[in-house]
Design an enzyme around this catalytic site. Structure first.
Site, PDB file in Angstrom:
ATOM      1  CE1 TYR A   1      -4.357  -1.345   0.579  1.00 47.14           C
ATOM      2  CE2 TYR A   1      -3.095  -3.001   1.785  1.00 47.14           C
ATOM      3  CZ  TYR A   1      -4.274  -2.599   1.171  1.00 47.14           C
ATOM      4  OH  TYR A   1      -5.350  -3.441   1.136  1.00 47.14           O
TER       5      TYR A   1
ATOM      6  CG  HIS B   1      -9.855  -2.548   1.232  1.00 46.13           C
ATOM      7  ND1 HIS B   1     -10.175  -3.138   2.428  1.00 46.13           N
ATOM      8  CD2 HIS B   1      -8.554  -2.882   0.997  1.00 46.13           C
ATOM      9  CE1 HIS B   1      -9.127  -3.786   2.904  1.00 46.13           C
ATOM     10  NE2 HIS B   1      -8.118  -3.643   2.053  1.00 46.13           N
TER      11      HIS B   1
ATOM     12  CG  HIS C   1      -8.044  -7.585  -0.330  1.00 44.76           C
ATOM     13  ND1 HIS C   1      -6.902  -8.224   0.089  1.00 44.76           N
ATOM     14  CD2 HIS C   1      -8.078  -6.393   0.322  1.00 44.76           C
ATOM     15  CE1 HIS C   1      -6.271  -7.459   0.965  1.00 44.76           C
ATOM     16  NE2 HIS C   1      -6.950  -6.332   1.120  1.00 44.76           N
TER      17      HIS C   1
ATOM     18  NE  ARG D   1      -6.832 -10.616   4.215  1.00 45.21           N
ATOM     19  CZ  ARG D   1      -7.804  -9.820   3.732  1.00 45.21           C
ATOM     20  NH1 ARG D   1      -7.692  -8.522   3.798  1.00 45.21           N
ATOM     21  NH2 ARG D   1      -8.906 -10.325   3.207  1.00 45.21           N
TER      22      ARG D   1
HETATM   23 FE   LIG Z   1      -6.259  -4.709   2.273  1.00 47.16          FE
END
Ligand SMILES: [Fe+2]
Length: 230
Positions: free
Chosen positions: A101, A155, A153, A150
């Protein structure tokens, strides 16, 4: 309209021990029921003027194309009865193709991409349709347990037309091998409800020579609603 709430197993458990942080933040008091009339008539009425150029093209925020597989995500936002949720604000955010991120709290060793910020917003149209372009996010490790990763994905935050339609969730990709190991995905007990968070590949939405297409339809409340995913 009569409103049918999701069944207990169709929404994430408030406290799901395999997902450690829910033990700290999950409510321990009974839910306070809000009269439906209070949240069924009012909501966020975002003007289209808040949208900027390229808000729906996350690949166009840098000086050149970001790294990774370009994809188009499209779908419809519907209410319980199948009617379109019109002119409503949708926000998305995600990591880059390497699983990082663009956020100060993310310091894992995957590289940042100067051409990818990872957030966008758009409004549904008169038929409840939306579409945006991005890159496929990577899987990333997190500190929940040893070797925790994870599944890829995106969000989603949806405001709907009234407060009762508010939804924050995550869209997944088909056939991800990490599904059986993810305590967030599996925090929703009902398997059919979990499936509603998985997009499907679509050749119709694939743009020749440019991006692979995925379809993710979203139902904002009632029976068959897309579950919360946080
Ligand atoms: Fe995430």
């Amino acid at each position: 309209m009569r409103f049918h709430p999701l069944g207990l197993g169709e929404r994430p458990n408030d406290i799901h021990p395999p997902y450690k942080s829910t033990g700290l933040r999950g409510p321990r008091e009974p839910r306070i029921l809000v009269r439906h009339e209070l949240v069924a008539t009012r909501g966020v009425d975002a003007p289209r003027a808040i949208l900027r150029a390229n808000d729906s093209d996350l690949t166009a925020h840098g000086s050149s194309q970001p790294q990774g597989q370009a994809i188009t995500v499209a779908g419809r936002v519907l209410d319980e009865d199948g009617s379109p949720v019109r002119d409503s604000l949708v926000e998305v955010w995600q990591c880059n193709a390497a699983g990082r991120y663009a956020h100060s709290k993310d310091n894992h060793e995957a590289p940042l991409d100067p051409n990818f910020l990872g957030h966008g917003k758009f409004m549904t149209d008169h038929d409840g349709r939306y579409r945006f372009k991005t890159i496929k996010p990577g899987a990333y490790p997190w500190g929940n347990h040893e070797n925790a990763w994870r599944p890829a994905h995106i969000h989603f935050s949806l405001f709907g037309n009234v407060y009762a339609q508010r939804l924050v969730t995550q869209m997944y990709f088909p056939d991800d091998p990490l599904f059986p190991f993810d305590p967030i995905f599996n925090g929703i007990p009902d398997g059919a409800a979990r499936e509603r968070l998985i997009s499907r590949f679509s050749l119709d939405e694939t743009v020749s020579g440019t991006s692979l297409g995925f379809v993710f339809d979203i139902v904002l409340r009632g029976r068959g609603a897309t579950p919360m995913g946080v």
